[in-house]
Design a protein around this motif. Structure first.
Motif, PDB file in Angstrom:
ATOM      1  N   LEU A   1      -7.440  14.304  15.023  1.00 53.40           N
ATOM      2  CA  LEU A   1      -7.349  14.229  16.482  1.00 53.40           C
ATOM      3  C   LEU A   1      -6.430  13.108  16.953  1.00 53.40           C
ATOM      4  O   LEU A   1      -5.649  13.290  17.889  1.00 53.40           O
ATOM      5  N   LEU A   2      -6.503  11.947  16.317  1.00 51.53           N
ATOM      6  CA  LEU A   2      -5.710  10.810  16.799  1.00 51.53           C
ATOM      7  C   LEU A   2      -4.201  11.056  16.671  1.00 51.53           C
ATOM      8  O   LEU A   2      -3.461  10.851  17.636  1.00 51.53           O
TER       9      LEU A   2
ATOM     10  N   PHE B   1      -3.155  13.602  19.425  1.00 53.30           N
ATOM     11  CA  PHE B   1      -2.979  13.085  20.783  1.00 53.30           C
ATOM     12  C   PHE B   1      -1.622  12.400  20.938  1.00 53.30           C
ATOM     13  O   PHE B   1      -0.951  12.571  21.961  1.00 53.30           O
TER      14      PHE B   1
ATOM     15  N   TYR C   1     -13.480   4.488  20.521  1.00 53.24           N
ATOM     16  CA  TYR C   1     -12.704   5.672  20.168  1.00 53.24           C
ATOM     17  C   TYR C   1     -11.946   6.220  21.377  1.00 53.24           C
ATOM     18  O   TYR C   1     -10.820   6.712  21.244  1.00 53.24           O
TER      19      TYR C   1
ATOM     20  N   ILE D   1      -7.907   6.745  21.713  1.00 55.70           N
ATOM     21  CA  ILE D   1      -7.222   7.946  22.195  1.00 55.70           C
ATOM     22  C   ILE D   1      -6.214   7.586  23.294  1.00 55.70           C
ATOM     23  O   ILE D   1      -5.076   8.078  23.305  1.00 55.70           O
TER      24      ILE D   1
ATOM     25  N   GLN E   1      -3.079   6.150  21.823  1.00 53.18           N
ATOM     26  CA  GLN E   1      -2.178   7.151  21.261  1.00 53.18           C
ATOM     27  C   GLN E   1      -1.422   7.900  22.353  1.00 53.18           C
ATOM     28  O   GLN E   1      -0.240   8.223  22.198  1.00 53.18           O
TER      29      GLN E   1
END
Length: 260
Positions: free
Chosen positions: A17-18, A21, A70, A74, A77
């Motif tokens: 996910l990171l 993004f 977290y 996000i 990023q």
């Protein structure tokens, strides 16, 4: 048979996910790919594909995915992705600005056209220059270079190390570079039009009975269009010069090294 326990699946999702993004934000800010001409679903699918390829190469720190830290990660990023894409956008807008300045100097500022990529009305010459730089960007594999530039950003700005505020100021200073180079492109035309206007002024002073301004306006437009036609011969060289300057700026200012 391949078996994944919930912890492994969760760690794999977090690791994916990171980078996703950052890559998604980069594609949203990148010219052409982030415009209205590209479907949002296609853009997301492209970001997903790149993320799948890049994720095994990226070191992701251990974070609790439901913690506030977290969410901050996000946001980090997203900011980095938008900043990276904005650097390439400045290169494109340099030529759009040069075209609009040239249109005003040539008396063609009234000729407006709709920009389908951004949904606004701009000077036709600015739109023409923007189309030319888009073709040069794709024709010289610039899109492949910026993708390498995106992947290398994970090495120089690892996930979780933040984005120094000094980089924002350096990005603002890059806007001054954009205006400087746009003026350099327009400067030969501006000087030529100035010389023509001075010549018409001398003629008008010598023969006041002549309506020199009614005669001079179409002459300036025709001369400007002829001048644009001459400049097309060196357009690709000018683009490559400015593209190399952007790459050098990335190396010296942000420390990103590219091999493309």
């Amino acid at each position: 048979m391949l078996e994944l326990n919930p912890d492994q699946l969760l760690n794999l999702t977090i690791s994916f996910l990171l980078p996703f993004f950052r890559i998604g934000a980069f594609l949203m800010a990148l010219p052409l790919f982030g415009s209205q001409l590209v479907n949002a679903r296609a853009r997301i699918a492209y970001a997903f594909l790149i993320s799948v390829i890049v994720t095994p190469l990226v070191t992701v720190p251990a974070y609790d995915p439901i913690s506030p830290a977290y969410v901050v990660l996000i946001a980090e990023q997203l900011v980095i992705g938008f900043a990276l894409g904005f650097v390439i956008t400045i290169l494109f807008q340099l030529f759009a600005l040069a075209g609009q300045l040239a249109a005003m100097k040539a008396g063609l500022g009234f000729a407006m056209s709709n920009d389908p990529a951004n949904g606004v009305s701009v000077a036709t010459l600015g739109q023409y220059y923007l189309s030319m730089v888009a073709l040069a960007f794709l024709g010289t594999n610039g899109h492949l270079v910026v993708m390498e530039y995106l992947v290398e950003s994970f090495n120089y700005w690892p996930i979780g190390q933040g984005f120094d505020s000094q980089h924002y100021w350096q990005l603002v200073l890059l806007g001054g570079w954009m205006f400087e180079k746009a003026l350099l492109i327009v400067l030969p035309l501006a000087i030529a039009v100035l010389v023509i206007n001075l010549s018409f002024g001398v003629v008008a002073k010598a023969s006041p009975q002549l309506n020199i301004f009614a005669l001079g306006f179409p002459i300036i437009m025709l001369f400007s269009l002829f001048f644009f036609w001459i400049m097309l011969e060196d357009f690709l060289d000018i683009y490559l010069l400015f593209f190399d300057e952007i790459i050098d700026w990335l190396k010296t200012t942000w420390g990103i090294r590219l091999d493309g």
